[in-house]
Motif scaffolding. Structure first.
Motif, mmCIF file in Angstrom:
data_model
loop_
_atom_site.group_PDB
_atom_site.id
_atom_site.type_symbol
_atom_site.label_atom_id
_atom_site.label_comp_id
_atom_site.label_asym_id
_atom_site.label_seq_id
_atom_site.Cartn_x
_atom_site.Cartn_y
_atom_site.Cartn_z
ATOM 1 N N GLY A 169 -4.883 -14.410 -2.293
ATOM 2 C CA GLY A 169 -3.510 -14.888 -2.385
ATOM 3 C C GLY A 169 -2.517 -13.982 -1.690
ATOM 4 N N SER A 170 -2.460 -12.715 -2.119
ATOM 5 C CA SER A 170 -1.537 -11.754 -1.509
ATOM 6 C C SER A 170 -1.888 -11.500 -0.049
ATOM 7 C CB SER A 170 -1.571 -10.440 -2.291
ATOM 8 O OG SER A 170 -0.774 -9.458 -1.669
ATOM 9 N N PHE A 171 -3.188 -11.436 0.248
ATOM 10 C CA PHE A 171 -3.623 -11.187 1.619
ATOM 11 C C PHE A 171 -3.111 -12.286 2.548
ATOM 12 C CE2 PHE A 171 -7.568 -10.693 4.529
ATOM 13 C CZ PHE A 171 -6.921 -9.757 5.313
ATOM 14 N N GLY A 172 -3.281 -13.542 2.157
ATOM 15 C CA GLY A 172 -2.818 -14.651 2.984
ATOM 16 C C GLY A 172 -1.311 -14.667 3.141
ATOM 17 N N THR A 173 -0.590 -14.391 2.051
ATOM 18 C CA THR A 173 0.878 -14.374 2.112
ATOM 19 C C THR A 173 1.366 -13.342 3.113
ATOM 20 O OG1 THR A 173 1.117 -15.126 -0.178
ATOM 21 C CG2 THR A 173 2.978 -13.936 0.787
ATOM 22 N N ASN A 174 0.803 -12.147 3.061
ATOM 23 C CA ASN A 174 1.261 -11.087 3.960
ATOM 24 C C ASN A 174 0.757 -11.268 5.379
ATOM 25 O OD1 ASN A 174 2.953 -9.146 2.377
ATOM 26 N ND2 ASN A 174 1.166 -9.214 1.031
ATOM 27 N N LEU A 175 -0.395 -11.927 5.545
ATOM 28 C CA LEU A 175 -0.821 -12.265 6.904
ATOM 29 C C LEU A 175 0.183 -13.219 7.547
ATOM 30 C CD1 LEU A 175 -4.672 -12.854 6.519
ATOM 31 C CD2 LEU A 175 -3.559 -10.981 7.739
ATOM 32 N N VAL A 209 2.015 -12.438 11.162
ATOM 33 C CA VAL A 209 1.904 -13.248 12.385
ATOM 34 C C VAL A 209 3.234 -13.873 12.779
ATOM 35 C CG1 VAL A 209 -0.540 -13.731 12.029
ATOM 36 C CG2 VAL A 209 1.167 -15.331 11.138
ATOM 37 N N GLN A 210 4.175 -13.949 11.837
ATOM 38 C CA GLN A 210 5.496 -14.477 12.166
ATOM 39 C C GLN A 210 6.483 -13.383 12.554
ATOM 40 O OE1 GLN A 210 6.850 -18.020 9.566
ATOM 41 N NE2 GLN A 210 5.332 -16.991 8.278
ATOM 42 N N GLY A 211 6.022 -12.134 12.571
ATOM 43 C CA GLY A 211 6.890 -11.019 12.942
ATOM 44 C C GLY A 211 7.863 -10.615 11.856
ATOM 45 N N GLN A 212 7.637 -11.070 10.627
ATOM 46 C CA GLN A 212 8.499 -10.706 9.508
ATOM 47 C C GLN A 212 8.105 -9.367 8.902
ATOM 48 O OE1 GLN A 212 8.027 -14.044 6.906
ATOM 49 N NE2 GLN A 212 9.114 -15.469 8.235
ATOM 50 N N SER A 213 6.945 -8.859 9.282
ATOM 51 C CA SER A 213 6.442 -7.579 8.805
ATOM 52 C C SER A 213 5.500 -7.021 9.847
ATOM 53 C CB SER A 213 5.713 -7.760 7.469
ATOM 54 O OG SER A 213 5.024 -6.594 7.094
ATOM 55 N N ASP A 214 5.509 -5.687 10.044
ATOM 56 C CA ASP A 214 4.481 -5.156 10.936
ATOM 57 C C ASP A 214 3.166 -5.074 10.162
ATOM 58 O OD1 ASP A 214 4.225 -2.679 9.525
ATOM 59 O OD2 ASP A 214 5.782 -1.752 10.738
ATOM 60 N N GLY A 261 2.696 -4.868 6.028
ATOM 61 C CA GLY A 261 2.185 -6.058 5.351
ATOM 62 C C GLY A 261 0.936 -5.765 4.540
ATOM 63 N N LEU A 262 0.044 -4.958 5.101
ATOM 64 C CA LEU A 262 -1.180 -4.614 4.389
ATOM 65 C C LEU A 262 -0.904 -3.635 3.242
ATOM 66 C CD1 LEU A 262 -3.728 -4.366 7.340
ATOM 67 C CD2 LEU A 262 -3.284 -6.286 5.804
ATOM 68 N N THR A 288 -0.501 -2.854 -2.685
ATOM 69 C CA THR A 288 0.303 -2.670 -3.899
ATOM 70 C C THR A 288 0.004 -3.783 -4.901
ATOM 71 O OG1 THR A 288 2.069 -1.534 -2.702
ATOM 72 C CG2 THR A 288 2.654 -2.551 -4.814
ATOM 73 N N ASP A 289 -0.112 -5.000 -4.410
ATOM 74 C CA ASP A 289 -0.470 -6.125 -5.285
ATOM 75 C C ASP A 289 -1.873 -5.942 -5.867
ATOM 76 O OD1 ASP A 289 1.963 -7.368 -4.833
ATOM 77 O OD2 ASP A 289 1.196 -8.632 -3.208
ATOM 78 N N TYR A 290 -2.784 -5.450 -5.041
ATOM 79 C CA TYR A 290 -4.156 -5.241 -5.508
ATOM 80 C C TYR A 290 -4.206 -4.186 -6.613
ATOM 81 C CZ TYR A 290 -6.098 -7.869 -1.512
ATOM 82 O OH TYR A 290 -6.428 -8.840 -0.605
ATOM 83 N N ALA A 291 -3.370 -3.156 -6.491
ATOM 84 C CA ALA A 291 -3.367 -2.089 -7.490
ATOM 85 C C ALA A 291 -2.994 -2.618 -8.869
ATOM 86 C CB ALA A 291 -2.412 -0.983 -7.064
ATOM 87 N N LYS A 292 -2.168 -3.656 -8.907
ATOM 88 C CA LYS A 292 -1.797 -4.262 -10.186
ATOM 89 C C LYS A 292 -2.967 -5.078 -10.759
ATOM 90 C CE LYS A 292 3.003 -4.716 -8.600
ATOM 91 N NZ LYS A 292 4.059 -5.682 -8.164
ATOM 92 N N LEU A 293 -3.702 -5.716 -9.875
ATOM 93 C CA LEU A 293 -4.829 -6.548 -10.297
ATOM 94 C C LEU A 293 -6.048 -5.700 -10.631
ATOM 95 C CD1 LEU A 293 -5.784 -9.531 -10.562
ATOM 96 C CD2 LEU A 293 -6.513 -9.389 -8.170
ATOM 97 N N LEU A 294 -6.171 -4.568 -9.923
ATOM 98 C CA LEU A 294 -7.343 -3.675 -10.073
ATOM 99 C C LEU A 294 -6.855 -2.268 -10.406
ATOM 100 C CD1 LEU A 294 -9.172 -4.958 -6.871
ATOM 101 C CD2 LEU A 294 -9.774 -5.560 -9.215
ATOM 102 N N PRO A 295 -6.335 -2.029 -11.590
ATOM 103 C CA PRO A 295 -5.735 -0.729 -11.911
ATOM 104 C C PRO A 295 -6.692 0.445 -11.895
ATOM 105 C CG PRO A 295 -5.947 -2.116 -13.882
ATOM 106 C CD PRO A 295 -6.252 -2.993 -12.701
ATOM 107 N N ASP A 296 -8.005 0.168 -11.976
ATOM 108 C CA ASP A 296 -8.966 1.268 -11.949
ATOM 109 C C ASP A 296 -9.505 1.543 -10.541
ATOM 110 O OD1 ASP A 296 -10.217 -1.206 -11.963
ATOM 111 O OD2 ASP A 296 -12.027 -0.469 -12.972
ATOM 112 N N PHE A 297 -8.952 0.862 -9.542
ATOM 113 C CA PHE A 297 -9.345 1.104 -8.151
ATOM 114 C C PHE A 297 -8.403 2.118 -7.511
ATOM 115 C CE2 PHE A 297 -12.281 -2.346 -6.384
ATOM 116 C CZ PHE A 297 -12.851 -2.609 -7.628
ATOM 117 N N ALA A 298 -8.963 3.019 -6.701
ATOM 118 C CA ALA A 298 -8.145 3.983 -5.978
ATOM 119 C C ALA A 298 -7.565 3.337 -4.735
ATOM 120 C CB ALA A 298 -9.010 5.180 -5.568
ATOM 121 N N LYS A 299 -6.367 3.739 -4.358
ATOM 122 C CA LYS A 299 -5.728 3.201 -3.142
ATOM 123 C C LYS A 299 -6.091 4.057 -1.943
ATOM 124 C CE LYS A 299 -1.589 1.539 -3.124
ATOM 125 N NZ LYS A 299 -0.145 1.341 -3.255
#
Length: 426
Positions: free
Chosen positions: A390-396, A400-405, A409-410, A415-426
């Motif tokens: 979900g987050s990956f597609g939104t930021n892609l 591609v529209q030049g709204q984020s480098d 974007g990644l 940051t979104d993944y860290a909320k979903l996976l709090p025990d994962f290191a960034k």
């Protein structure tokens, strides 16, 4: 596409006990000796595929006169939410067609019956090992592989020949070179990539030897140096000469397929579920004009595409009689005979080698996809994995529209993944 509801929502739903959830069927005999009616939710295309699944169910009923099946077709894009709601309350189906990305999340939530050693899965070795692997959670198997798929480079052989291109490209750089040559010599757009969809971006990550996360190492990798390089390549596929500008409209998928099927674009990245429709296109009246090759490799010399598909799963909240009947149905739908039938009727890829009969492999689309299945990447055993798209597609889409480098974007995705996976290191 293959995106899931947040795994946290599934886990939270465990607050509603399975004991309160009876089977949706009727006429149950607790010992499993008498007639029983089970409910099966099918998530296939209602027009092209579901009628053939219904025909299989009728054959199952004829072979099992004490079992009746209430067949319900549920739109794929609504099915995951409906299943979660149904399994967290009364009214869940006894068996259902589960997208591979849902299986581990539903299993973690306690909604699915383990199938190892049951009539549903008497011999796991007959199935492609990677498909059994991605149907597992905590060492147990919660789905029987029904159909499988992956992504490939589909191309128009006649247009490639007109442009003087004699072989499918094996790297993204070669594909960009070919796209420019197709535009110049054949007068058509060379390549169209589905934008803002994480599933179609996965081959670019694999090509740089990375993924959205390192599930085994519990690390978020979507904003790693390798991932940034991968998405820079991905972004270039919308701006290079001969490639189609990113289409982020709601009808983007249809636009891409219409252009390819009519010969207005020479190549796309697509899965086997579209082969039957491609053959209906004016550019592919001669089926031999459709070329299917492995997705190109990245700069790391690696490649591959994600493994998708569907399992048949059994609801853990059903009573013993309904579970037993559902397990029989799962075994029937995933048998070699049934998978051969589905391949011939729906053009889908079987999950077991004994279903690839001579007649099935006579379909060039199926034969070509079978050849590249071995290089497909299975999904890791991570219940939250489907939710990562979900987050990956939104930021892609923003990238591609030049709204984020790319890096920003990644980073936002990480940051979104860290909320979903709090025990994962960034």
């Amino acid at each position: 596409m293959r995106r899931g509801i947040a795994a946290s929502a599934l886990v939270a739903a465990l607050a509603v006990t399975l004991a309160a959830c009876g089977s949706s069927g009727s006429g149950s005999d607790a010992k499993g000796d008498g007639p029983v009616t089970i409910t099966y939710w099918d998530t296939s295309n209602a027009t092209n595929e579901a009628p053939n699944y219904q025909e299989l169910v009728k054959k199952f009923e004829a072979a099992n006169p004490n079992i009746k099946v209430n067949f319900e077709n549920v739109p794929f894009d609504q099915a995951q939410n409906k299943l979660e709601t149904a399994m967290g309350a009364k009214g869940a189906p006894d068996a259902f067609r589960s997208e591979v990305g849902w299986t581990s999340a539903f299993a973690k939530a306690g909604y699915l019956e383990p199938l190892d050693g049951t009539p549903a899965l008497t011999d796991a070795s007959v199935f492609q090992p990677s498909l059994i692997q991605q149907a597992k959670f905590s060492g147990k198997t919660y789905g029987v592989p029904l159909v499988t798929d992956t992504l490939a480079l589909m191309y128009n052989k006649e247009l490639f020949a007109k442009a003087g291109i004699t072989a499918a490209p094996t790297t993204w750089d070669e594909l960009k070179t070919d796209a420019a040559q197709l535009k110049d010599k054949a007068g058509v757009d060379g390549f169209w990539l589905k934008a803002a969809d994480g599933y179609y971006a996965m081959p670019f990550l694999y090509g740089e030897g990375t993924n959205m996360v390192d599930a085994a190492g519990k690390k978020i990798t979507v904003n790693s140096a390798e991932a940034v390089k991968a998405i820079e390549t991905y972004k270039s596929m919308f701006t290079a000469p001969g490639t189609v500008k990113a289409d982020v409209t709601t009808d983007a998928y249809a636009h891409m397929m219409d252009a390819f099927n009519s010969g207005k674009v020479a190549a796309i990245i697509q899965g086997p579920w579209e082969v039957t429709n491609v053959y209906k296109g004016s550019a592919f009246a001669d089926k031999k004009n459709l070329g299917i090759a492995a997705v190109p490799n990245g700069s790391a010399g690696k490649g591959g595409a994600p493994t998708g598909g569907h399992n048949v799963s059994v609801y853990a909240g059903s009573d013993a009689a309904h579970k037993a009947a559902a397990e029989k149905l799962a075994a029937f739908l995933t048998s070699a005979e049934s998978q051969t039938f589905l391949a011939l009727k729906n053009g889908t890829l079987p999950t077991r080698s004994d279903a690839y009969t001579a007649e099935v492999k006579a379909n060039p689309g199926i034969a070509d996809f079978q050849a590249i299945l071995t290089s497909a990447q299975p999904r890791p055993e991570l219940p939250e994995y489907a939710s990562l798209f979900g987050s990956f597609g939104t930021n892609l889409g923003k990238i591609v529209q030049g709204q984020s480098d790319t890096k920003a974007g990644l980073d936002a995705t990480a940051t979104d993944y860290a909320k979903l996976l709090p025990d994962f290191a960034k």
